[in-house]
Design an enzyme around this catalytic site. Sequence first.
Site, PDB file in Angstrom:
ATOM      1  N   ASP A 170      -0.996  -6.144   0.080  1.00  0.00           N
ATOM      2  CA  ASP A 170      -1.387  -5.463   1.316  1.00  0.00           C
ATOM      3  C   ASP A 170      -2.897  -5.241   1.365  1.00  0.00           C
ATOM      4  O   ASP A 170      -3.486  -4.779   0.381  1.00  0.00           O
ATOM      5  CB  ASP A 170      -0.725  -4.074   1.389  1.00  0.00           C
ATOM      6  CG  ASP A 170       0.575  -4.064   2.178  1.00  0.00           C
ATOM      7  OD1 ASP A 170       0.871  -5.054   2.875  1.00  0.00           O
ATOM      8  OD2 ASP A 170       1.293  -3.038   2.099  1.00  0.00           O
ATOM      9  N   LYS A 186      -1.390  -9.368   3.156  1.00  0.00           N
ATOM     10  CA  LYS A 186      -0.648  -8.897   4.332  1.00  0.00           C
ATOM     11  C   LYS A 186      -1.500  -7.889   5.098  1.00  0.00           C
ATOM     12  O   LYS A 186      -2.187  -7.067   4.505  1.00  0.00           O
ATOM     13  CB  LYS A 186       0.695  -8.266   3.916  1.00  0.00           C
ATOM     14  CG  LYS A 186       1.524  -7.787   5.124  1.00  0.00           C
ATOM     15  CD  LYS A 186       2.979  -7.510   4.771  1.00  0.00           C
ATOM     16  CE  LYS A 186       3.232  -6.251   4.010  1.00  0.00           C
ATOM     17  NZ  LYS A 186       2.819  -5.009   4.717  1.00  0.00           N
ATOM     18  N   GLU A 246       9.120  -4.020  10.606  1.00  0.00           N
ATOM     19  CA  GLU A 246       9.504  -2.738  10.002  1.00  0.00           C
ATOM     20  C   GLU A 246      10.040  -1.780  11.055  1.00  0.00           C
ATOM     21  O   GLU A 246       9.377  -1.520  12.061  1.00  0.00           O
ATOM     22  CB  GLU A 246       8.301  -2.109   9.273  1.00  0.00           C
ATOM     23  CG  GLU A 246       8.628  -0.743   8.664  1.00  0.00           C
ATOM     24  CD  GLU A 246       7.624  -0.237   7.646  1.00  0.00           C
ATOM     25  OE1 GLU A 246       6.753  -1.008   7.222  1.00  0.00           O
ATOM     26  OE2 GLU A 246       7.737   0.943   7.274  1.00  0.00           O
ATOM     27  N   ASP A 265       0.837  -1.211   0.000  1.00  0.00           N
ATOM     28  CA  ASP A 265       0.000   0.000   0.000  1.00  0.00           C
ATOM     29  C   ASP A 265       0.870   1.260   0.000  1.00  0.00           C
ATOM     30  O   ASP A 265       0.359   2.369  -0.167  1.00  0.00           O
ATOM     31  CB  ASP A 265      -0.978  -0.001   1.185  1.00  0.00           C
ATOM     32  CG  ASP A 265      -0.270  -0.031   2.533  1.00  0.00           C
ATOM     33  OD1 ASP A 265       0.945  -0.299   2.577  1.00  0.00           O
ATOM     34  OD2 ASP A 265      -0.953   0.213   3.554  1.00  0.00           O
ATOM     35  N   SER A 266       2.193   1.093   0.117  1.00  0.00           N
ATOM     36  CA  SER A 266       3.107   2.226  -0.061  1.00  0.00           C
ATOM     37  C   SER A 266       2.947   2.824  -1.459  1.00  0.00           C
ATOM     38  O   SER A 266       3.410   3.933  -1.715  1.00  0.00           O
ATOM     39  CB  SER A 266       4.559   1.805   0.184  1.00  0.00           C
ATOM     40  OG  SER A 266       4.908   0.702  -0.624  1.00  0.00           O
ATOM     41  N   GLU A 310      -1.438  -5.242   8.591  1.00  0.00           N
ATOM     42  CA  GLU A 310      -0.668  -4.563   9.639  1.00  0.00           C
ATOM     43  C   GLU A 310      -1.311  -4.788  11.010  1.00  0.00           C
ATOM     44  O   GLU A 310      -2.535  -4.692  11.135  1.00  0.00           O
ATOM     45  CB  GLU A 310      -0.617  -3.053   9.368  1.00  0.00           C
ATOM     46  CG  GLU A 310       0.231  -2.674   8.177  1.00  0.00           C
ATOM     47  CD  GLU A 310       0.357  -1.173   7.989  1.00  0.00           C
ATOM     48  OE1 GLU A 310      -0.001  -0.401   8.909  1.00  0.00           O
ATOM     49  OE2 GLU A 310       0.844  -0.766   6.914  1.00  0.00           O
TER      50      GLU A 310
END
Length: 277
Positions: A82, A112, A181, A43-44, A114
């Site tokens: 993500d 993925k 991270e 999602d970056s 978070e």
Amino acid sequence: MTIKRMLMDKMNNQEPIAMVTAYDFPSAQMCESANTDIILVGDSLGMVVLGYSSTIKVTIEDMIHHGKAVKRGAPGTYTVVDMPFMSFNVSERDAIMNAKELFQAIEPDALKIEGGVDVAPTVERITKAGIPVVGHVGLTPQNVNVLGGYRVQGRTEAEAKQLVEDAKALEEAGAIAVVLECVPARLAAKLTEELSIPTIGIGAGVECDGQVLVYHDLLQYGVSRLPKFVQSYANFNQDASEAVSRYVRDVKNKTFPAEEHTFQIKDEVLKGVYGGK
Ligand SMILES: Nc1nc(=O)c2c([nH]1)NC[C@@H]1CN(c3ccc(C(=O)N[C@@H](CCC(=O)O)C(=O)O)cc3)CN21
Ligand SMILES: CC(C)C(=O)C(=O)O
Ligand SMILES: [Mg+2]
């Protein structure tokens, strides 16, 4: 081979896992030809290729648009996608339906998510529904407005203990790997030793089972300020800036296009249209 089997084999054989975040067809092709183990459609992309100041505005539709392009570019490489902001923590039902949508539309190998202890029940539900899940702890960029910036996590004893609990909860919930991270290297090393699933680090030191970096950071491509944990292997910003400037100058000078870039037409055809002059 399933992505979980591949990851466990590499961890057990102590072969570091090389993951790259990429968002489109050409970068995915490049990753595949470079034998990248896993492409992460991160999602970056919101920050790197859409120009947002955080990952918070990224949508399921954005992930699908980019995820499909990556799959077309790298049909033979494992892919992880993500789940974007608020797509997995509003309710368990929403999380499952959003995971379903992403998994069916893109056909990645895993998703993925978070978070740690808080999302572990969701990780378990999605896994039990048949979708492998990668966890992500430490600096979780979707929480930037709560964390107060993109900073190293787990430096105090309380934070470090929480981070360990989070990673263990993900392992317990059935996560196939966990991204660490911006975590101090010695903490990441201990955690890597302790967990039975692979750790994939970004700013978490060399003792993780694998590493992940963003394609555009590796290449210095579009991004301006690079985080401390990035090693850049090229400078596309400089090359692209010089190249585009030269093109603009050549257009203004009329030195482009040259003869070799142009198409010919027979005299009689042109005469037929414009007469004999
Ligand atoms: N291009 C890009 N690369 C990334 O790795 C990345 C993104 N974008 N966007 C989403 C998140 C945000 N990330 C970031 C962004 C900035 C820093 C950063 O500037 N960190 C400070 C650390 C400060 C400290 O706590 O000491 C640094 O100087 O590296 C870290 C992670 C990682 N992710
Ligand atoms: C940096 C990696 C782990 C990520 O989540 C992303 O690229 O979005
Ligand atoms: Mg991400």
